[in-house]
Design a protein around this motif. Sequence first.
Motif, PDB file in Angstrom:
ATOM      1  N   GLY C 172       0.794  -1.221   0.000  1.00  0.00           N
ATOM      2  CA  GLY C 172       0.000   0.000   0.000  1.00  0.00           C
ATOM      3  C   GLY C 172       0.827   1.272   0.000  1.00  0.00           C
ATOM      4  N   ALA C 173       2.144   1.119   0.039  1.00  0.00           N
ATOM      5  CA  ALA C 173       2.993   2.304   0.150  1.00  0.00           C
ATOM      6  C   ALA C 173       3.358   2.861  -1.219  1.00  0.00           C
ATOM      7  N   LYS C 174       3.509   4.160  -1.267  1.00  0.00           N
ATOM      8  CA  LYS C 174       3.992   4.818  -2.488  1.00  0.00           C
ATOM      9  C   LYS C 174       5.511   4.915  -2.458  1.00  0.00           C
ATOM     10  N   VAL C 175       6.037   5.029  -1.281  1.00  0.00           N
ATOM     11  CA  VAL C 175       7.492   5.026  -1.060  1.00  0.00           C
ATOM     12  C   VAL C 175       7.718   4.290   0.263  1.00  0.00           C
ATOM     13  N   VAL C 176       8.790   3.528   0.344  1.00  0.00           N
ATOM     14  CA  VAL C 176       9.135   2.880   1.603  1.00  0.00           C
ATOM     15  C   VAL C 176      10.483   3.420   2.077  1.00  0.00           C
ATOM     16  N   ILE C 177      10.510   3.879   3.311  1.00  0.00           N
ATOM     17  CA  ILE C 177      11.771   4.282   3.935  1.00  0.00           C
ATOM     18  C   ILE C 177      12.192   3.152   4.856  1.00  0.00           C
ATOM     19  N   VAL C 178      13.409   2.643   4.654  1.00  0.00           N
ATOM     20  CA  VAL C 178      13.893   1.555   5.500  1.00  0.00           C
ATOM     21  C   VAL C 178      15.098   2.044   6.287  1.00  0.00           C
ATOM     22  N   VAL C 179      14.968   1.987   7.608  1.00  0.00           N
ATOM     23  CA  VAL C 179      16.002   2.486   8.509  1.00  0.00           C
ATOM     24  C   VAL C 179      16.645   1.288   9.197  1.00  0.00           C
ATOM     25  N   ALA C 180      17.966   1.134   9.029  1.00  0.00           N
ATOM     26  CA  ALA C 180      18.612  -0.045   9.605  1.00  0.00           C
ATOM     27  C   ALA C 180      20.072   0.235   9.916  1.00  0.00           C
ATOM     28  N   GLY C 181      20.529  -0.304  11.037  1.00  0.00           N
ATOM     29  CA  GLY C 181      21.943  -0.230  11.369  1.00  0.00           C
ATOM     30  C   GLY C 181      22.574  -1.579  11.146  1.00  0.00           C
ATOM     31  N   MET C 182      23.553  -1.919  11.954  1.00  0.00           N
ATOM     32  CA  MET C 182      24.237  -3.203  11.861  1.00  0.00           C
ATOM     33  C   MET C 182      24.584  -3.543  10.414  1.00  0.00           C
ATOM     34  N   GLU C 183      24.106  -4.682   9.900  1.00  0.00           N
ATOM     35  CA  GLU C 183      24.502  -5.065   8.541  1.00  0.00           C
ATOM     36  C   GLU C 183      23.669  -4.409   7.464  1.00  0.00           C
ATOM     37  N   GLY C 184      22.636  -3.672   7.819  1.00  0.00           N
ATOM     38  CA  GLY C 184      21.884  -2.904   6.825  1.00  0.00           C
ATOM     39  C   GLY C 184      21.254  -3.724   5.723  1.00  0.00           C
ATOM     40  N   ALA C 185      20.783  -4.924   6.041  1.00  0.00           N
ATOM     41  CA  ALA C 185      20.289  -5.825   4.999  1.00  0.00           C
ATOM     42  C   ALA C 185      18.828  -5.604   4.633  1.00  0.00           C
ATOM     43  N   LEU C 186      18.090  -4.971   5.496  1.00  0.00           N
ATOM     44  CA  LEU C 186      16.645  -4.910   5.294  1.00  0.00           C
ATOM     45  C   LEU C 186      16.225  -4.204   3.988  1.00  0.00           C
ATOM     46  N   PRO C 187      16.878  -3.111   3.584  1.00  0.00           N
ATOM     47  CA  PRO C 187      16.458  -2.473   2.326  1.00  0.00           C
ATOM     48  C   PRO C 187      16.520  -3.415   1.130  1.00  0.00           C
ATOM     49  N   SER C 188      17.536  -4.283   1.063  1.00  0.00           N
ATOM     50  CA  SER C 188      17.625  -5.228  -0.050  1.00  0.00           C
ATOM     51  C   SER C 188      16.419  -6.146  -0.072  1.00  0.00           C
ATOM     52  N   VAL C 189      16.056  -6.651   1.118  1.00  0.00           N
ATOM     53  CA  VAL C 189      14.927  -7.573   1.183  1.00  0.00           C
ATOM     54  C   VAL C 189      13.634  -6.851   0.813  1.00  0.00           C
ATOM     55  N   VAL C 190      13.429  -5.672   1.373  1.00  0.00           N
ATOM     56  CA  VAL C 190      12.203  -4.935   1.102  1.00  0.00           C
ATOM     57  C   VAL C 190      12.114  -4.550  -0.380  1.00  0.00           C
ATOM     58  N   ALA C 191      13.216  -4.110  -0.948  1.00  0.00           N
ATOM     59  CA  ALA C 191      13.187  -3.709  -2.358  1.00  0.00           C
ATOM     60  C   ALA C 191      12.862  -4.888  -3.262  1.00  0.00           C
ATOM     61  N   GLY C 192      13.152  -6.084  -2.795  1.00  0.00           N
ATOM     62  CA  GLY C 192      12.795  -7.265  -3.580  1.00  0.00           C
ATOM     63  C   GLY C 192      11.315  -7.603  -3.478  1.00  0.00           C
ATOM     64  N   LEU C 193      10.608  -6.959  -2.568  1.00  0.00           N
ATOM     65  CA  LEU C 193       9.199  -7.282  -2.334  1.00  0.00           C
ATOM     66  C   LEU C 193       8.231  -6.231  -2.865  1.00  0.00           C
ATOM     67  N   VAL C 194       8.732  -5.042  -3.213  1.00  0.00           N
ATOM     68  CA  VAL C 194       7.823  -3.963  -3.620  1.00  0.00           C
ATOM     69  C   VAL C 194       8.207  -3.425  -4.989  1.00  0.00           C
ATOM     70  N   ASP C 195       7.308  -2.666  -5.583  1.00  0.00           N
ATOM     71  CA  ASP C 195       7.619  -2.060  -6.881  1.00  0.00           C
ATOM     72  C   ASP C 195       7.663  -0.542  -6.788  1.00  0.00           C
ATOM     73  N   VAL C 196       7.870  -0.036  -5.573  1.00  0.00           N
ATOM     74  CA  VAL C 196       8.012   1.415  -5.393  1.00  0.00           C
ATOM     75  C   VAL C 196       9.425   1.698  -4.906  1.00  0.00           C
ATOM     76  N   PRO C 197       9.851   2.958  -4.949  1.00  0.00           N
ATOM     77  CA  PRO C 197      11.228   3.251  -4.527  1.00  0.00           C
ATOM     78  C   PRO C 197      11.409   2.984  -3.035  1.00  0.00           C
ATOM     79  N   VAL C 198      12.582   2.508  -2.686  1.00  0.00           N
ATOM     80  CA  VAL C 198      12.960   2.297  -1.294  1.00  0.00           C
ATOM     81  C   VAL C 198      14.062   3.293  -0.938  1.00  0.00           C
ATOM     82  N   VAL C 199      13.800   4.110   0.072  1.00  0.00           N
ATOM     83  CA  VAL C 199      14.828   5.022   0.579  1.00  0.00           C
ATOM     84  C   VAL C 199      15.495   4.335   1.769  1.00  0.00           C
TER      85      VAL C 199
END
Lengths: 248, 248, 248, 248, 248, 248, 248, 248
Positions: C172-199
């Motif tokens: 349902g999102a138009k843009v997804v902002i993913v905030v992560a420390g440590m290994e910072g892997a979450l944006p990769s996973v999220v970007a593989g699941l959506v068709d909108v830009p991931v910040v």
Amino acid sequence: MDRAAVERLLRDLKGGKVTVKEAMEALRALPYEDLGFAKIDTHREIRRGIPEAVYCPGKTTEQIVAIVKKMVASRSLALATRATPEIYERVKESLDGAPVAYHEKARMVVAGKTPPARRGNVLVVTAGTSDIPVAEEAAVTAEVLGNRVTRLYDVGVAGIHRVLDQRELLQGAKVVIVVAGMEGALPSVVAGLVDVPVVAVPTSVGYGASFDGLAALLAMMNACSPGVAVVNIDNGFGAGYLASVMNR
Amino acid sequence: MDRAAVERLLRDLKGGKVTVKEAMEALRALPYEDLGFAKIDTHREIRRGIPEAVYCPGKTTEQIVAIVKKMVASRSLALATRATPEIYERVKESLDGAPVAYHEKARMVVAGKTPPARRGNVLVVTAGTSDIPVAEEAAVTAEVLGNRVTRLYDVGVAGIHRVLDQRELLQGAKVVIVVAGMEGALPSVVAGLVDVPVVAVPTSVGYGASFDGLAALLAMMNACSPGVAVVNIDNGFGAGYLASVMNR
Amino acid sequence: MDRAAVERLLRDLKGGKVTVKEAMEALRALPYEDLGFAKIDTHREIRRGIPEAVYCPGKTTEQIVAIVKKMVASRSLALATRATPEIYERVKESLDGAPVAYHEKARMVVAGKTPPARRGNVLVVTAGTSDIPVAEEAAVTAEVLGNRVTRLYDVGVAGIHRVLDQRELLQGAKVVIVVAGMEGALPSVVAGLVDVPVVAVPTSVGYGASFDGLAALLAMMNACSPGVAVVNIDNGFGAGYLASVMNR
Amino acid sequence: MDRAAVERLLRDLKGGKVTVKEAMEALRALPYEDLGFAKIDTHREIRRGIPEAVYCPGKTTEQIVAIVKKMVASRSLALATRATPEIYERVKESLDGAPVAYHEKARMVVAGKTPPARRGNVLVVTAGTSDIPVAEEAAVTAEVLGNRVTRLYDVGVAGIHRVLDQRELLQGAKVVIVVAGMEGALPSVVAGLVDVPVVAVPTSVGYGASFDGLAALLAMMNACSPGVAVVNIDNGFGAGYLASVMNR
Amino acid sequence: MDRAAVERLLRDLKGGKVTVKEAMEALRALPYEDLGFAKIDTHREIRRGIPEAVYCPGKTTEQIVAIVKKMVASRSLALATRATPEIYERVKESLDGAPVAYHEKARMVVAGKTPPARRGNVLVVTAGTSDIPVAEEAAVTAEVLGNRVTRLYDVGVAGIHRVLDQRELLQGAKVVIVVAGMEGALPSVVAGLVDVPVVAVPTSVGYGASFDGLAALLAMMNACSPGVAVVNIDNGFGAGYLASVMNR
Amino acid sequence: MDRAAVERLLRDLKGGKVTVKEAMEALRALPYEDLGFAKIDTHREIRRGIPEAVYCPGKTTEQIVAIVKKMVASRSLALATRATPEIYERVKESLDGAPVAYHEKARMVVAGKTPPARRGNVLVVTAGTSDIPVAEEAAVTAEVLGNRVTRLYDVGVAGIHRVLDQRELLQGAKVVIVVAGMEGALPSVVAGLVDVPVVAVPTSVGYGASFDGLAALLAMMNACSPGVAVVNIDNGFGAGYLASVMNR
Amino acid sequence: MDRAAVERLLRDLKGGKVTVKEAMEALRALPYEDLGFAKIDTHREIRRGIPEAVYCPGKTTEQIVAIVKKMVASRSLALATRATPEIYERVKESLDGAPVAYHEKARMVVAGKTPPARRGNVLVVTAGTSDIPVAEEAAVTAEVLGNRVTRLYDVGVAGIHRVLDQRELLQGAKVVIVVAGMEGALPSVVAGLVDVPVVAVPTSVGYGASFDGLAALLAMMNACSPGVAVVNIDNGFGAGYLASVMNR
Amino acid sequence: MDRAAVERLLRDLKGGKVTVKEAMEALRALPYEDLGFAKIDTHREIRRGIPEAVYCPGKTTEQIVAIVKKMVASRSLALATRATPEIYERVKESLDGAPVAYHEKARMVVAGKTPPARRGNVLVVTAGTSDIPVAEEAAVTAEVLGNRVTRLYDVGVAGIHRVLDQRELLQGAKVVIVVAGMEGALPSVVAGLVDVPVVAVPTSVGYGASFDGLAALLAMMNACSPGVAVVNIDNGFGAGYLASVMNR
């Protein structure tokens, strides 16, 4: 649209040939550069007689030849840095007899007419013999820009008397360019001996922990003698240019 | 052994009071500096009127006061950078009425008599307001060294027109000092607009990946406009000094 | 000199009140910004309703209060990031009753009237609970800029089902902002699941070898899923702003 | 097991052909992807018409040809980046007449039918001519994904008027991709001029202290203009893809 | 929706209470975790009895207390690392008499019932005494996870006989955790002496060029003895957990 | 002096052929290894059946052949990593018919008799196809050391369902080796799904800011899922060896 | 002007041939080096019999030959490091029968007469076989400088007994040079076993995260055993020279 | 089991109280250190009279006091570095009248009897006044180890004559320790002037791009003068110790 065109527009407005609204539109759409206003004029003044350099790596020979030809045509002088002899040959062929020279140690092509050396002396110093190609790039650049240039090579701090002996050369310079790899200590020493600006050029010369010039770069940034201006690793052209701008 | 001592030695040799061998020995042991020869003289000339700066962090207040007192006594002028108000108070007390000023924004103490501003204009530019302390250190240093100084603050590239509007200031400068943190882009833009040297000072201002000024430092080292001289991160004193040396 | 002034000048020229030469001079000296020409207008358009943020660290409370007051006066809305409760109190006092709020988790002061949330949904996701302050800075920024915002916190890849379960929120999102420390892997996973830009916002959260967010930053730069836009370490404001610009 | 299979299972359960326990077992063992459920469907939707790119370095020509063939067969479109002319020849042979093109400057092979350019304009800007290969990779990627693309090359900040003159191009873009090496300053300037997202691509172009693009990367991460989305060094494909996702 | 709910759904389908279409819809919307399917069950199995650790820095005491309470309630055991005595006091108050201990050297709070030590011996070794806090974090974690733990501290390679003398301890271990700062050499030596896995933990102990543990981290990554598993700098918890997973 | 010699010495002492003082002297000078005492025996036990690997780069073919021959002679099994086909040919010639194989994808030579695969399953997973050479080095190493090995390639987090679908493979493994370049996120995800140790191998695969594997290395060091053991960049041999030591 | 010239000047002064003023002038202009005074004499003493080394990379064969010829002529001995066989051939031809040798493993040319080995024993140790070229550079350098040299290769810490067994060699050394790549742990161990200085040479040998010797360099800088002197990565010459200076 | 125990065992064997087999077993199980054999004896010899230093940061005062007491008891001399006055007071109280001194500038506690200064002169040189604390740590360490020590402070390369003037001090030294921050150039210059080893100590003194001593460290590693031994950043103790080991 140049200065004359703006003036013409204003005359036409005054003469009733265009309306205020039309003049507003014309001014509004005016390309910035074409205004011919002070900033841009100045900008051109800056560049007049100072050739922009073409950094050859990553460009095709075709691109380089085309750029040099255009620069020689419009500005009468062009520099190409990190140029191979092949590039020189191709540039030479393309210029139909215009003057062009290849500075082998500096790996530079200089095309067009160079100005006479009217500016004060730029002293180019190296710590070692392996720093000479970068130093030559700096020296040739400074010469092409109209500076007198003196070279003092292989006077690194391992034998500090080698540079101390040259106090006359140091004192006669308007700007000193110091080219050094490894620990990059020479600019600090030189800046402690002169009262003119020192342009420091780190080189990528050195054993492993020089990390391709990073060690020398950091050393020069941290020079304990004030008056040291640092440029990029191996950037002889930048050093020669900066020295020339300083040397007024 | 100073110049007079050498002359006395030579006279004694001529007068037969010492043998050639004794004179050889005496000269051989001659301390380098005490010779009073040209290199050292020159060296002193360099420093005449140019105060050495005391970098306060890592020194005790006692050390700072002692150094400043000695410098004021022998050279009449002293600078202390990164100085706290407490240091200023202590210095002031110790100087018994000699002129001393505290520049709060610049965090500097200036003791002794400053020369009149006879040199051409040094323009000090900042990208943002957080860069001002470093810029003030540069500006005060340049002023103390006898340069006229103009300030132009908060004209970073996010609103490029802010610097473009100031073409008169830019064109009237003999040297431009550009102080910027974050991406450190402003020196490149300014150097493309002027024909005088640009001294670039990276600051440690910025979010995480500025890495305490490393990002700005690298950007300035890689400025695509030639004519940019980079100094150390947050080194306002160095920038002011370098600008002064350039500004002859 | 604004648009009206230029028009008046042209009318005066037409009416014979000024000469062409005088008009040339006036135009030549025209401050760039004041021209009111397209580029500048556009520039203002860009900023209309979009408050510039004041990054508080490194500024005095006086400076912050002054800037916020001026921004509220001229633009009706101002943001201050990394603001302490004390700064909020001081800003509040200075604004004489104008609306001002303190977002504690986000460490932000929002002064002036915020627009209604008319833009599509921005989903703000964090990998852990320690990432929440940065995420809140992003979320509040996006809200203040007129975006609807949904929060989804503590869904890091150590328990990958936590994010997989939330496909409706993601879709349902138009843009997804993913905030992560440590290994910072979450944006990769999220970007593989959506068709909108991931910040992607790296944070400085983590054990030693996170090197204050460098690890997460590099990971996000190297995301194997295309469609990931990286901003600076801990830069929640930048993420919220970028998401808003994307969310049209 | 696809959607139909699940439905069949449920029918069989309803029809008494399988027991509840058997159905539980079957569902339990159900491969996740094969479920054909929403998340996966969505996932496929994301990818429909958007070719996955094959990054050629480190893969054998055989592997590349096989992957491209399979992609063209199943999705009708395939991209291969950093492809040599030899790879193009081999791919072409293997595709038996299916459309395939080689974009030399971009070093890309595009196989299969590309969609018409229905999306708004993506402006691809470079600071220098050496940045063009990366820019072309971005431009071709965006075109292949159905975006209209305009190119604006060699407008770096050393001559800031070059980009300022192009305000119409800048204002007409839905997304701007800025490709720059060296100090990476151009994205900051451009982001200050437009109200659309700026995708910043650092390149490995530059003298020593660019450290293969690290300097530009850090500069872009620290851009003082908000609204800048950074991708990996030299990652033209990633920039083109991100711009396309933003350009709805 | 848990396993029982799925089973009920299937029964309802079989019993005619829902249609196939409705069942399809229900399954489609089924939250992933709630399915209770194998992957998730397995996932829970992994965690059963293995407390998730709460890393305290960057969390408020309220957050920590809430998380620990919930973990103790649902899983009977909780760890909090880098916990201050104050946090311990607050956790203790909140747990209403449930067992809770504070391990001062390890800076850990352990709440709930710890399992008996049934697993084979984990030997925790340190190079120096300053490495002990990290080692204790590892040791307590391993103990809480049901491992027998032996400690061998201050046996760094400067006196290599100190570790060589302990061959019985080394040979009796199922896993060896080696905690070392400075040059991080001890894991290489130990891994050359044993035939079980060595978990290497770099610490931030050391003079300047340890760069907060980077030197030790790199050394351990490059251990010339195979069989060394490296975890993050100062990450005692991670080492204890990894050792426990290995120790079956 | 070996075990027999020590025994002989003790007999001579007992038999009165040497004095206590002479025996003390002899023992004092005893070479450590030659004693044949427990530590050394243990040390040999460690290595029995576990071939030391020859890392070929930086060694001459002659050196490699000589080492392999000696290892095969004394231990019956030898591994050479990063071996070219030429090295294989030369080794083969030199071994006079002893079994020797070349694993092309893994770039390894295996000489001598490999043990049967009696140990539990080691699952080798890659994020992409470019990671396969490193993964094969790990897989072949594990096989040669007597482990059963299963391969699961190209299941990176960009399509997270690819790895989620393989829960049976994941659950059947005793150790999982995860090989990934770029952002190195896969080990975190996998470690969240299994209850066995995960050996993470960063690879040098990726665009510029992967910095030859540094990005993946840091990501893996910072994995938010505990239970991840990191080895050196591209070190497939180390991963296979570590997995084998864990797999008892 | 050399020593004799100064003496002549003094005699002339004494003899009345020059005035005191003229003598002052002559001394004042005296080139520093040519004075032959103590510092310079000392300086020459330092170098007497100690050949300066020519680091060949980055120099043309012509330059190398010319420097070596001059050094042999004036000092009778010259070293060229990182020399190819071709350089050796060219040097040999140019020297007209003077003694010249090529040390293949060390990649060194030694020209002129080497002194007898009168100094105490320098023990050169390597961790692995790939470290031998650097070790040979150190060993040959030390030999050429008049030291007795013993080699002990391939005794890295993975099998710690290999070095422990060699206590006689270790105890008989006046200086120990330890050459190691990878984790660089051997110097720490060796320094814990001897009471003489240890010169540590990091090498660029290793997998990815050795970062071309950085890992070993940092490890050696952080050696927990005091008494370790670190030189540059792969700098065998520097190690041999330093050991010789220590070995008096 | 100590030397006496081994001797007793041998006597028992000779006397028939134990069998050869029993003696073999006893020797086999003999703890390495307790053997009192050569390597360990040597090891102790190394340490005799050479106090191990206690690095105070990261240790509790209790730990420090306990270690110092034990060291004084067993070896008569102990050093504690980076010690606060409080630590000194606590150590003093605990030692019951044993001699103990606090060296304030060096931040060191020296407990027990120090040996007379019988070794040749160690010259400790600093570039600036901020380097003095590290230099004092080196100087006091060298004094405590029995070396004569001379101090020469604040002679950095910005005024190169300051060090050149001190040739007598330089020539009279057996070892020179050079302590420098910023660009770390002084060791190169000094090493070019002397024929004894130079121990170089980088300090963390400097503006931003010194990166806490990294710049000086790299510079010293890359010293163009051979004969420079580098120790860790700010590691005065290590420098003093190394100089002492060299000074025989």
